[in-house]
Scaffold this motif. Sequence first.
Motif, PDB file in Angstrom:
ATOM      1  N   SER A 137     -32.920 -21.002  21.332  1.00 63.01           N
ATOM      2  CA  SER A 137     -31.482 -20.784  21.090  1.00 63.01           C
ATOM      3  C   SER A 137     -31.035 -21.450  19.793  1.00 63.01           C
ATOM      4  O   SER A 137     -30.264 -20.865  19.022  1.00 63.01           O
ATOM      5  N   LEU A 138     -31.509 -22.673  19.537  1.00 65.30           N
ATOM      6  CA  LEU A 138     -31.159 -23.356  18.290  1.00 65.30           C
ATOM      7  C   LEU A 138     -31.676 -22.574  17.093  1.00 65.30           C
ATOM      8  O   LEU A 138     -30.945 -22.360  16.118  1.00 65.30           O
ATOM      9  N   PHE A 139     -32.921 -22.134  17.158  1.00 61.30           N
ATOM     10  CA  PHE A 139     -33.513 -21.354  16.082  1.00 61.30           C
ATOM     11  C   PHE A 139     -32.728 -20.059  15.845  1.00 61.30           C
ATOM     12  O   PHE A 139     -32.400 -19.714  14.705  1.00 61.30           O
ATOM     13  N   ALA A 140     -32.402 -19.352  16.907  1.00 60.89           N
ATOM     14  CA  ALA A 140     -31.645 -18.099  16.786  1.00 60.89           C
ATOM     15  C   ALA A 140     -30.252 -18.347  16.216  1.00 60.89           C
ATOM     16  O   ALA A 140     -29.756 -17.576  15.393  1.00 60.89           O
ATOM     17  N   ASN A 141     -29.604 -19.431  16.626  1.00 57.48           N
ATOM     18  CA  ASN A 141     -28.274 -19.739  16.100  1.00 57.48           C
ATOM     19  C   ASN A 141     -28.324 -20.137  14.632  1.00 57.48           C
ATOM     20  O   ASN A 141     -27.417 -19.799  13.863  1.00 57.48           O
ATOM     21  N   LEU A 142     -29.351 -20.858  14.221  1.00 58.45           N
ATOM     22  CA  LEU A 142     -29.493 -21.204  12.804  1.00 58.45           C
ATOM     23  C   LEU A 142     -29.687 -19.950  11.961  1.00 58.45           C
ATOM     24  O   LEU A 142     -29.168 -19.855  10.844  1.00 58.45           O
ATOM     25  N   ILE A 143     -30.424 -18.984  12.488  1.00 61.86           N
ATOM     26  CA  ILE A 143     -30.593 -17.715  11.778  1.00 61.86           C
ATOM     27  C   ILE A 143     -29.262 -16.978  11.700  1.00 61.86           C
ATOM     28  O   ILE A 143     -28.890 -16.434  10.662  1.00 61.86           O
ATOM     29  N   THR A 144     -28.511 -16.982  12.791  1.00 61.83           N
ATOM     30  CA  THR A 144     -27.258 -16.229  12.851  1.00 61.83           C
ATOM     31  C   THR A 144     -26.193 -16.815  11.938  1.00 61.83           C
ATOM     32  O   THR A 144     -25.422 -16.053  11.338  1.00 61.83           O
ATOM     33  N   VAL A 145     -26.117 -18.132  11.796  1.00 63.42           N
ATOM     34  CA  VAL A 145     -25.073 -18.706  10.937  1.00 63.42           C
ATOM     35  C   VAL A 145     -25.402 -18.547   9.459  1.00 63.42           C
ATOM     36  O   VAL A 145     -24.534 -18.755   8.614  1.00 63.42           O
ATOM     37  N   THR A 146     -26.624 -18.175   9.148  1.00 64.51           N
ATOM     38  CA  THR A 146     -26.990 -17.931   7.757  1.00 64.51           C
ATOM     39  C   THR A 146     -26.498 -16.542   7.364  1.00 64.51           C
ATOM     40  O   THR A 146     -26.831 -15.563   8.019  1.00 64.51           O
ATOM     41  N   GLY A 152     -26.146 -12.932   6.038  1.00 60.25           N
ATOM     42  CA  GLY A 152     -27.132 -11.907   5.756  1.00 60.25           C
ATOM     43  C   GLY A 152     -28.198 -11.770   6.818  1.00 60.25           C
ATOM     44  O   GLY A 152     -29.089 -10.939   6.680  1.00 60.25           O
ATOM     45  N   SER A 153     -28.137 -12.570   7.866  1.00 62.49           N
ATOM     46  CA  SER A 153     -29.133 -12.458   8.933  1.00 62.49           C
ATOM     47  C   SER A 153     -28.460 -12.639  10.286  1.00 62.49           C
ATOM     48  O   SER A 153     -27.444 -13.323  10.405  1.00 62.49           O
ATOM     49  N   LEU A 154     -29.044 -11.993  11.290  1.00 62.81           N
ATOM     50  CA  LEU A 154     -28.474 -12.043  12.629  1.00 62.81           C
ATOM     51  C   LEU A 154     -29.604 -11.936  13.647  1.00 62.81           C
ATOM     52  O   LEU A 154     -30.394 -10.993  13.611  1.00 62.81           O
ATOM     53  N   ALA A 155     -29.688 -12.921  14.533  1.00 68.01           N
ATOM     54  CA  ALA A 155     -30.664 -12.854  15.618  1.00 68.01           C
ATOM     55  C   ALA A 155     -30.140 -11.866  16.650  1.00 68.01           C
ATOM     56  O   ALA A 155     -29.029 -12.003  17.150  1.00 68.01           O
ATOM     57  N   LEU A 156     -30.940 -10.870  16.953  1.00 72.65           N
ATOM     58  CA  LEU A 156     -30.500  -9.805  17.854  1.00 72.65           C
ATOM     59  C   LEU A 156     -30.911 -10.039  19.297  1.00 72.65           C
ATOM     60  O   LEU A 156     -30.086  -9.945  20.201  1.00 72.65           O
ATOM     61  N   ASP A 157     -32.195 -10.310  19.513  1.00 72.30           N
ATOM     62  CA  ASP A 157     -32.695 -10.372  20.879  1.00 72.30           C
ATOM     63  C   ASP A 157     -33.997 -11.155  20.911  1.00 72.30           C
ATOM     64  O   ASP A 157     -34.721 -11.234  19.918  1.00 72.30           O
ATOM     65  N   VAL A 158     -34.281 -11.692  22.081  1.00 70.50           N
ATOM     66  CA  VAL A 158     -35.565 -12.342  22.346  1.00 70.50           C
ATOM     67  C   VAL A 158     -36.263 -11.484  23.391  1.00 70.50           C
ATOM     68  O   VAL A 158     -35.637 -11.030  24.353  1.00 70.50           O
TER      69      VAL A 158
END
Length: 157
Positions: free
Chosen positions: A104-113, A115-121
Amino acid sequence: MKAFGWNMMLALCWVILSGSYSITNLVAGMVLSYFVLAYVARDKPEFANYFGKLLNLIGFVLFFIWDLTKANARVAYDVLTPTHLMRPAVIAIPLDLKDDAAISLFANLITVTPGSLALDVSSDRKVLYVHLMYLDDEGAQLAELKSLEARVMNLLR
């Protein structure tokens, strides 16, 4: 009690005894109690990992701020110029992280950047799907995201 718990307890004691209930005073208490614990508990092996994390945390924060700056500049440039350089894509990142909180932390760090969005695991928690606005080189982008994952793993171990 874990090292962070002792650090928080001493910081709260500092806030109560000083009589100044502010975030600044709490942070000062955390820093002061960190150094007190580093001196008092320097021989205890269960505290050794905690004291080594400060440099990891500082390195991680500097790395992520640099990453955010680069992403913001790229998106801002694309918004402000008449040509659009976007090459959107969805990529699959194989995960080395096993813990739900770490993923979740990794996905949220990607999402707050930008140009990038974590979609699904994936259901087996082995793949994270990420949407990117700019995919010039999939290998380089995957390596950059795996580097972020390794830093998250190093921070949370």
